[in-house]
Design an enzyme around this catalytic site. Structure first.
Site, PDB file in Angstrom:
ATOM      1  N   ASN A  13      41.299  48.756  47.086  1.00 25.18           N
ATOM      2  CA  ASN A  13      41.972  47.478  47.363  1.00 25.18           C
ATOM      3  C   ASN A  13      43.326  47.416  46.667  1.00 25.18           C
ATOM      4  OD1 ASN A  13      40.367  45.422  49.042  1.00 25.18           O
ATOM      5  ND2 ASN A  13      38.807  46.402  47.757  1.00 25.18           N
ATOM      6  N   LEU A  93      34.930  36.937  34.456  1.00 22.88           N
ATOM      7  CA  LEU A  93      36.012  36.402  33.619  1.00 22.88           C
ATOM      8  C   LEU A  93      35.521  35.264  32.734  1.00 22.88           C
ATOM      9  CD1 LEU A  93      39.290  36.125  35.725  1.00 22.88           C
ATOM     10  CD2 LEU A  93      38.589  37.896  34.100  1.00 22.88           C
ATOM     11  N   ASN A 107      39.998  36.619  44.015  1.00 19.06           N
ATOM     12  CA  ASN A 107      39.022  37.715  44.031  1.00 19.06           C
ATOM     13  C   ASN A 107      38.736  38.097  45.476  1.00 19.06           C
ATOM     14  OD1 ASN A 107      36.899  39.465  42.969  1.00 19.06           O
ATOM     15  ND2 ASN A 107      35.438  37.945  43.738  1.00 19.06           N
ATOM     16  N   HIS A 109      35.671  39.595  47.795  1.00 14.37           N
ATOM     17  CA  HIS A 109      34.224  39.842  47.777  1.00 14.37           C
ATOM     18  C   HIS A 109      33.802  40.392  49.144  1.00 14.37           C
ATOM     19  CE1 HIS A 109      30.089  39.407  46.491  1.00 14.37           C
ATOM     20  NE2 HIS A 109      29.831  38.973  47.701  1.00 14.37           N
TER      21      HIS A 109
HETATM   22  C1  GRF Z   1      35.300  46.066  46.926  1.00 14.88           C
HETATM   23  O1  GRF Z   1      34.237  46.158  47.815  1.00 14.88           O
HETATM   24  C2  GRF Z   1      35.572  44.624  46.607  1.00 14.88           C
HETATM   25  O2  GRF Z   1      35.313  43.760  47.650  1.00 14.88           O
HETATM   26  C3  GRF Z   1      34.613  44.383  45.485  1.00 14.88           C
HETATM   27  O3  GRF Z   1      34.604  45.578  44.738  1.00 14.88           O
HETATM   28  C4  GRF Z   1      34.960  46.664  45.576  1.00 14.88           C
HETATM   29  C5  GRF Z   1      36.111  47.375  44.945  1.00 14.88           C
HETATM   30  O4  GRF Z   1      36.456  48.557  45.619  1.00 14.88           O
HETATM   31  N1  GRF Z   1      34.968  43.191  44.739  1.00 14.88           N
HETATM   32  P1  GRF Z   1      37.797  49.310  45.269  1.00 14.88           P
HETATM   33  O5  GRF Z   1      37.757  49.672  43.780  1.00 14.88           O
HETATM   34  O6  GRF Z   1      38.959  48.402  45.585  1.00 14.88           O
HETATM   35  O7  GRF Z   1      37.811  50.551  46.115  1.00 14.88           O
END
Ligand code: GRF
Length: 206
Positions: A13, A93, A107, A109
């Site tokens: 991400n 947090l 965030n 999710h």
């Molecule tokens: C993602 O699935 C996000 O939605 C969740 O944690 C994961 C992180 O994946 N909160 P990455 O480290 O960004 O590949």
């Protein structure tokens, strides 16, 4: 706006944010630091590769949770951060950070909140829960962070179809590709343009 990204894992991400920025998008976002509680988080490498400060802040360095979150808050305040993005940060947090950055923490999710969220619903587990329940549609949610786990005002959601042969791993990848990597850059872009804020407990988008 000055943006900090908090991570614990691979950081795909984070990469989606950096790709958007490097492609000429996210013009109002400046990524000033990436913070991880895990030394081996590949996200820290991604930060360095992009010339962004990588901060390793493990919880074991502190006697208690409160002290950890005070240290984290101070790191973010020192860098004059305007927006905190949680992108797979597996530490819930604490109040010091939440209080100092009210309405400025988002965030991502990997489900359609309020399904498959809350304490213990993270990573692959979320997709296992969706498959176990037999839902036909899942997705991802970007939301503001408040004192609870996955309870803050919802900003964007995007649905993703579940297919008959899905495994948690296959589904996780599809949710990332079709939803997370699209929604998160969009939310950061709009927030840093001043187009998203919280009003009366709800996210308002202009
Ligand atoms: C993602 O699935 C996000 O939605 C969740 O944690 C994961 C992180 O994946 N909160 P990455 O480290 O960004 O590949």
């Amino acid at each position: 706006m000055r943006v900090a990204v908090l991570v614990s894992g691979g950081g795909t991400n984070l990469q989606a944010l950096l790709d958007a920025k490097n492609a000429g998008g996210l013009r109002d976002a400046e990524f000033v630091c990436v913070v991880s509680n895990r030394r081996k988080a590949y996200a820290l490498e991604r930060a360095k590769q992009n010339g962004i400060e990588a901060v390793y802040l493990p919880t074991v360095r502190f006697e208690n949770r409160e002290d950890y979150h005070i240290a984290l808050r101070d790191i973010l305040l020192e860098r004059k951060v305007d927006l905190i993005v949680l992108a797979g940060f597996l530490v819930v947090l604490g109040d010091p950070v939440i209080q100092a950055f009210q309405g400025r923490i988002i965030n991502i999710h990997p489900s359609l909140i309020p399904s498959f969220c809350g304490d213990g619903a993270y990573g692959l587990k979320v997709h296992e829960m969706a498959l176990e329940r037999g839902v036909k549609v899942t997705g991802a949610t970007v939301h503001f962070v408040d004192g609870g786990t996955d309870t803050g005002p919802i900003i964007f959601q995007k649905a993703v179809e579940i297919l008959p042969d899905d495994t948690p791993e296959v589904l996780q990848k599809r949710v990332m590709e079709e939803a997370e990597w699209i929604l998160l850059p969009k939310a950061v872009d709009m927030f840093t343009q001043g187009r998203i804020h919280v009003k009366d407990g709800k996210a308002v988008i202009e």
